[in-house]
Design a protein around this motif. Structure first.
Motif, PDB file in Angstrom:
ATOM      1  N   VAL A  23      -3.934  10.461   6.694  1.00 18.71           N
ATOM      2  CA  VAL A  23      -3.809  11.711   7.473  1.00 18.71           C
ATOM      3  C   VAL A  23      -4.782  11.668   8.660  1.00 18.71           C
ATOM      4  CG1 VAL A  23      -3.944  14.234   7.342  1.00 18.71           C
ATOM      5  CG2 VAL A  23      -3.061  12.943   5.407  1.00 18.71           C
ATOM      6  N   MET A  24      -5.936  11.034   8.456  1.00 19.04           N
ATOM      7  CA  MET A  24      -6.906  10.918   9.551  1.00 19.04           C
ATOM      8  C   MET A  24      -6.345  10.040  10.676  1.00 19.04           C
ATOM      9  SD  MET A  24     -10.753   9.467   9.478  1.00 19.04           S
ATOM     10  CE  MET A  24     -11.465  10.880   8.718  1.00 19.04           C
ATOM     11  N   MET A  25      -5.791   8.878  10.319  1.00 18.36           N
ATOM     12  CA  MET A  25      -5.221   7.982  11.346  1.00 18.36           C
ATOM     13  C   MET A  25      -4.125   8.706  12.116  1.00 18.36           C
ATOM     14  SD  MET A  25      -4.705   4.110  10.121  1.00 18.36           S
ATOM     15  CE  MET A  25      -3.863   4.339   8.587  1.00 18.36           C
ATOM     16  N   GLU A  26      -3.279   9.421  11.363  1.00 16.78           N
ATOM     17  CA  GLU A  26      -2.141  10.108  11.995  1.00 16.78           C
ATOM     18  C   GLU A  26      -2.630  11.119  13.018  1.00 16.78           C
ATOM     19  OE1 GLU A  26       1.007  12.859  12.820  1.00 16.78           O
ATOM     20  OE2 GLU A  26      -0.857  13.410  11.861  1.00 16.78           O
ATOM     21  N   LYS A  27      -3.609  11.914  12.605  1.00 18.59           N
ATOM     22  CA  LYS A  27      -4.078  12.993  13.499  1.00 18.59           C
ATOM     23  C   LYS A  27      -4.775  12.403  14.731  1.00 18.59           C
ATOM     24  CE  LYS A  27      -5.373  17.264  14.578  1.00 18.59           C
ATOM     25  NZ  LYS A  27      -4.860  18.584  14.407  1.00 18.59           N
ATOM     26  N   TRP A 234      -1.141  21.435   4.878  1.00 16.64           N
ATOM     27  CA  TRP A 234      -0.806  22.857   5.077  1.00 16.64           C
ATOM     28  C   TRP A 234       0.189  22.977   6.244  1.00 16.64           C
ATOM     29  CZ3 TRP A 234      -4.878  26.207   8.003  1.00 16.64           C
ATOM     30  CH2 TRP A 234      -4.388  27.499   8.210  1.00 16.64           C
ATOM     31  N   GLN A 235      -0.180  22.387   7.405  1.00 18.92           N
ATOM     32  CA  GLN A 235       0.669  22.532   8.595  1.00 18.92           C
ATOM     33  C   GLN A 235       1.034  21.211   9.250  1.00 18.92           C
ATOM     34  OE1 GLN A 235      -2.226  25.054  10.563  1.00 18.92           O
ATOM     35  NE2 GLN A 235      -0.855  26.805  10.447  1.00 18.92           N
ATOM     36  N   GLU A 236       0.085  20.252   9.223  1.00 20.91           N
ATOM     37  CA  GLU A 236       0.257  19.079  10.082  1.00 20.91           C
ATOM     38  C   GLU A 236       0.282  17.755   9.321  1.00 20.91           C
ATOM     39  OE1 GLU A 236      -2.012  18.944  13.948  1.00 20.91           O
ATOM     40  OE2 GLU A 236      -3.166  20.376  12.778  1.00 20.91           O
ATOM     41  N   PRO A 237       1.082  16.821   9.761  1.00 24.16           N
ATOM     42  CA  PRO A 237       2.089  16.918  10.831  1.00 24.16           C
ATOM     43  C   PRO A 237       3.273  17.801  10.427  1.00 24.16           C
ATOM     44  CG  PRO A 237       2.152  14.752   9.808  1.00 24.16           C
ATOM     45  CD  PRO A 237       0.996  15.465   9.204  1.00 24.16           C
ATOM     46  N   LEU A 282     -11.583  19.224  10.201  1.00 26.23           N
ATOM     47  CA  LEU A 282     -13.039  19.435  10.171  1.00 26.23           C
ATOM     48  C   LEU A 282     -13.754  18.105  10.407  1.00 26.23           C
ATOM     49  CD1 LEU A 282     -15.635  21.105   9.557  1.00 26.23           C
ATOM     50  CD2 LEU A 282     -15.350  20.452   7.179  1.00 26.23           C
ATOM     51  N   THR A 283     -13.288  17.051   9.763  1.00 22.82           N
ATOM     52  CA  THR A 283     -13.957  15.752   9.881  1.00 22.82           C
ATOM     53  C   THR A 283     -13.975  15.273  11.333  1.00 22.82           C
ATOM     54  OG1 THR A 283     -13.197  15.246   7.663  1.00 22.82           O
ATOM     55  CG2 THR A 283     -13.980  13.385   8.948  1.00 22.82           C
ATOM     56  N   LEU A 284     -12.846  15.421  12.016  1.00 31.90           N
ATOM     57  CA  LEU A 284     -12.793  14.971  13.413  1.00 31.90           C
ATOM     58  C   LEU A 284     -13.662  15.851  14.307  1.00 31.90           C
ATOM     59  CD1 LEU A 284      -9.018  13.954  13.740  1.00 31.90           C
ATOM     60  CD2 LEU A 284     -11.003  12.525  13.196  1.00 31.90           C
ATOM     61  N   ALA A 285     -13.703  17.139  13.992  1.00 33.62           N
ATOM     62  CA  ALA A 285     -14.567  18.036  14.770  1.00 33.62           C
ATOM     63  C   ALA A 285     -16.038  17.660  14.528  1.00 33.62           C
ATOM     64  CB  ALA A 285     -14.305  19.483  14.370  1.00 33.62           C
ATOM     65  N   VAL A 286     -16.367  17.302  13.293  1.00 37.48           N
ATOM     66  CA  VAL A 286     -17.741  16.907  12.972  1.00 37.48           C
ATOM     67  C   VAL A 286     -18.091  15.602  13.709  1.00 37.48           C
ATOM     68  CG1 VAL A 286     -19.240  16.047  11.110  1.00 37.48           C
ATOM     69  CG2 VAL A 286     -17.865  18.099  10.743  1.00 37.48           C
ATOM     70  N   GLY A 287     -17.132  14.675  13.775  1.00 33.31           N
ATOM     71  CA  GLY A 287     -17.363  13.412  14.488  1.00 33.31           C
ATOM     72  C   GLY A 287     -17.742  13.689  15.934  1.00 33.31           C
ATOM     73  N   PHE A 419      -7.698  21.715  16.144  1.00 36.20           N
ATOM     74  CA  PHE A 419      -8.444  21.176  14.995  1.00 36.20           C
ATOM     75  C   PHE A 419      -8.832  22.333  14.070  1.00 36.20           C
ATOM     76  CE2 PHE A 419      -8.741  18.106  18.351  1.00 36.20           C
ATOM     77  CZ  PHE A 419      -8.533  16.904  17.694  1.00 36.20           C
ATOM     78  N   ASN A 420      -7.808  23.085  13.695  1.00 36.63           N
ATOM     79  CA  ASN A 420      -8.044  24.298  12.903  1.00 36.63           C
ATOM     80  C   ASN A 420      -8.546  23.960  11.495  1.00 36.63           C
ATOM     81  OD1 ASN A 420      -8.007  26.819  11.802  1.00 36.63           O
ATOM     82  ND2 ASN A 420      -5.775  27.020  11.745  1.00 36.63           N
ATOM     83  N   PHE A 421      -9.731  24.452  11.156  1.00 35.29           N
ATOM     84  CA  PHE A 421     -10.182  24.299   9.767  1.00 35.29           C
ATOM     85  C   PHE A 421     -10.607  25.646   9.185  1.00 35.29           C
ATOM     86  CE2 PHE A 421     -13.580  22.879  12.640  1.00 35.29           C
ATOM     87  CZ  PHE A 421     -14.658  23.675  12.264  1.00 35.29           C
TER      88      PHE A 421
END
Ligand SMILES: CCCCCCCCCCCCCCCCCCCCCCCCCCCC(=O)SCCNC(=O)CCNC(=O)[C@H](O)C(C)(C)COP(=O)(O)OP(=O)(O)OC[C@H]1O[C@@H](n2cnc3c(N)ncnc32)[C@H](O)[C@@H]1OP(=O)(O)O
Ligand SMILES: NC(=O)C1=CN([C@@H]2O[C@H](COP(=O)(O)OP(=O)(O)OC[C@H]3O[C@@H](n4cnc5c(N)ncnc54)[C@H](OP(=O)(O)O)[C@@H]3O)[C@@H](O)[C@H]2O)C=CC1
Length: 513
Positions: A23-27, A234-237, A282-287, A419-421
């Motif tokens: 899911v991380m790679m996809e986003k 929940w929503q994505e993709p 959240l993880t990508l926002a934290v990155g 990047f809704n968390f």
């Protein structure tokens, strides 16, 4: 802008072939199609080469949307052969050189998530591999952030958990050293003492992994994400995507197929489930935040739902069962109808009556029809899994979420959308329904066109159930009448009462005419 931040970056992901990693790679590819490259550490598995594994993932349903914005998705992924069980992660010299010179961000997702893993293996993957990755990261001149995925249950021995690292009694270095020379039998003996009041080696080694980051992180820019129980998207993709049987998913399958009939759980305990896309956002926002704002200390982010939008196991179980009415699974063993038990006696009773006995009866039937019995084995496995999960469905925890909320307030409105968390926006009933649908479609790979046939099958099972119960009742009653005068008297009383009632209604209907 978070998307713009990742464009042009070289990103290293461990555990990219796992549930969260995909899911991380996809986003990343969908929101930052101009990123330079995603390095993924992959081990060859089940007769597949690295390339075949990656090809299979990128050609799955999950990646369909990505290809619209990033058609050359295959070129963006560079699979590197690695094994986190091995020294230096078994990365070749050339690959290591490439990683060292180019990597900008690391997302460390790889782990063993098995609760019953042998301590030696759990330490190797969740502690030693993290230590080795840190050592590699410290040699990367362009590294901007090291993001580690831990678990909210790393400190499940506590009731209230803050966004801090809690020390374990024995130093991780000592544990790592001892694993090298102790034999398996001794490790087995000391495991319960080491894990103490944690329920398994998984939570214990994830806590040790965090300590390693704290002690050996040096000057690296580190952040830790602690998700609770990660569920379908929940929503994505798109809603409901799931391909892992871990956590609640396995139980949803077992309940939907009619194997799981009772479960020892506390209906009012908080079901701290969190959708995987929310965890990744959240993880990508934290990155981004860690690389750009470079906080002075390692920040820990709880990715949980309980304090902001709580849902209880009772409500969740009820909704799961309600969804099976609309969307039944194919070829169920029995009609889905599970219930919660709350103490040892009822749990043992229902395990015997609802799980073991039907399995034995079915195995006898298989034997009689010349087939290999298998249901008892399946049931034993289910009961073992239930016993492993029970700890988590009979307790509630409180996780503070100051850092997570702080980060939300730092995001621009556009980033808050992309990047809704914010778990407060999640509607649980809708989410669970999509989750069950996703389990059927993406995990069990069942066709929606098969729903009418699945309903017919459930009707047949209901008739068999009624027939079986009636036969059982008649046999039991016949045996009782043969042996007891009281039972005979009761029976004659009931029969004569029914007869009188019938005569009364007949007489009164004649009078009316
Ligand atoms: C008022 C109204 C009342 C209504 C009542 C209704 C009640 C009814 C309920 C209805 C439905 C229930 C829904 C809700 C119930 C909720 C329960 C949820 C419990 C959740 C608890 C989770 C806690 C998580 C806390 C920590 C979170 C984390 O940090 S880590 C991630 C979680 N990790 C795990 O979940 C791992 C747990 N699993 C294990 O440790 C092991 O698998 C095991 C020890 C449990 C079992 O091991 P075993 O060796 O026996 O089996 P194994 O070989 O592992 O696998 C068996 C088969 O499954 C296949 N498999 C395994 N993994 C996967 C995978 N990832 N993807 C796909 N398939 C997988 C495996 O291949 C095996 O298949 P076969 O080879 O075909 O046999
Ligand atoms: N799922 C959940 O509910 C939760 C997960 N987490 C954490 O999130 C992270 C990801 O979990 P999740 O995606 O669910 O786990 P998965 O089991 O789905 O994925 C684990 C990943 O680690 C890789 N891996 C395991 N062993 C090795 C090895 N020896 N060498 C190289 N790679 C290896 C796996 O590779 P391979 O495909 O080859 O097996 C896989 O890519 C973990 O750190 C976990 O602790 C935290 C809270 C909840």
């Amino acid at each position: 802008m978070i998307s713009a931040f990742y464009n042009g970056k070289s990103i290293l992901i461990t555990g990219a072939t796992g549930f969260l990693g995909k899911v991380m790679m996809e986003k990343l590819l969908r929101t930052s199609p101009d990123l330079k490259v995603i390095y993924i550490l992959v081990r060859p598995k089940a007769g597949q080469t690295l390339q075949q594994r990656v090809f299979q993932i990128l050609n799955s349903k999950l990646f369909e949307k990505v290809k619209e914005v990033c058609p050359k998705v295959h070129e963006k992924i560079r699979a590197i052969s690695a094994d986190l069980n091995q020294h230096d992660l078994a990365i070749s010299k050339e690959d290591m050189q490439e990683l060292l010179s180019h990597t900008n961000i690391i997302f460390h997702c790889a782990a063993t998530v098995r609760f019953d893993d042998h301590l030696r293996h759990a330490v190797q993957l969740n502690v030693t591999a993290t230590q080795q990755l840190l050592s590699i990261a410290s040699q990367m001149p362009k590294l901007e952030a090291f993001i580690h995925i831990s678990t909210a249950f790393a400190n499940c021995n506590l009731k209230h958990i803050d966004e801090v690292i809690y020390p374990c009694a024995v130093e991780p270095k000592k544990i790592i050293d001892s694993m090298e020379w102790l034999d398996d039998a001794i490790i087995d003996e000391i495991t319960p003492k080491l894990i103490g009041d944690r329920p398994n080696t998984y939570t214990y080694t994830k806590a040790l992994g965090e300590m390693v980051l704290q002690q050996e992180g040096g000057n690296l820019n580190i952040a830790i994400i602690r998700p609770s129980i990660v569920g379908a998207t929940w929503q994505e993709p798109f809603p409901g995507w799931i391909d892992s049987i871990n956590g609640p998913t396995g139980l949803i399958v077992a309940a939907g197929k009619g194997f799981l009939r009772s479960i020892r759980a506390t209906p009012m305990a908080v079901a701290d489930l969190i959708p995987v896309d929310l965890v990744i956002n959240l993880t990508l926002a934290v990155g981004w935040y860690t690389a750009v704002h470079r906080p002075k200390s390692t920040l820990i982010y709880h990715c949980t739902s309980g304090n902001l939008n709580p849902c209880h196991w009772g409500k969740m179980g009820f909704q799961v069962l309600a969804t099976f009415e609309k969307i039944p699974f194919e070829k169920a063993f029995r009609r889905p109808n599970a219930d919660f038990t709350t103490n040892n006696i009822t749990t043992h009773y229902w395990n015997a009556v609802s799980h073991r006995v039907p399995a034995i009866i079915y195995d006898v039937y298989l034997r009689l029809t010349g087939r290999k019995p298998r249901m008892t084995k399946v049931m034993n496995r289910l009961l073992r899994t239930l016993s492993m999960l029970e700890y988590f469905i009979n307790r509630s925890w409180e996780w503070s979420t100051y850092n997570t909320e702080m980060l939300m307030s730092e995001l621009s409105p556009e980033d808050q959308r992309v990047f809704n968390f914010d778990v407060r926006q999640l509607n649980w009933l809708e989410y669970i329904e999509n989750y069950v649908l996703g389990v059927k479609k993406y995990l069990l790979k069942e066709d929606m066109a098969g729903i009418p046939e699945a309903r017919q099958h459930l009707k047949r099972l209901r008739n068999i159930h009624y027939l079986f119960n009636t036969a059982l009742f008649l046999i039991a009653w016949r045996l009782l009448i043969a042996r007891s005068q009281v039972a005979r008297n009761v029976w004659f009383f009931i029969v004569s009462f029914c007869y009188k009632l019938l005569s009364y209604f007949r007489a009164s209907s004649r009078l009316k005419v």
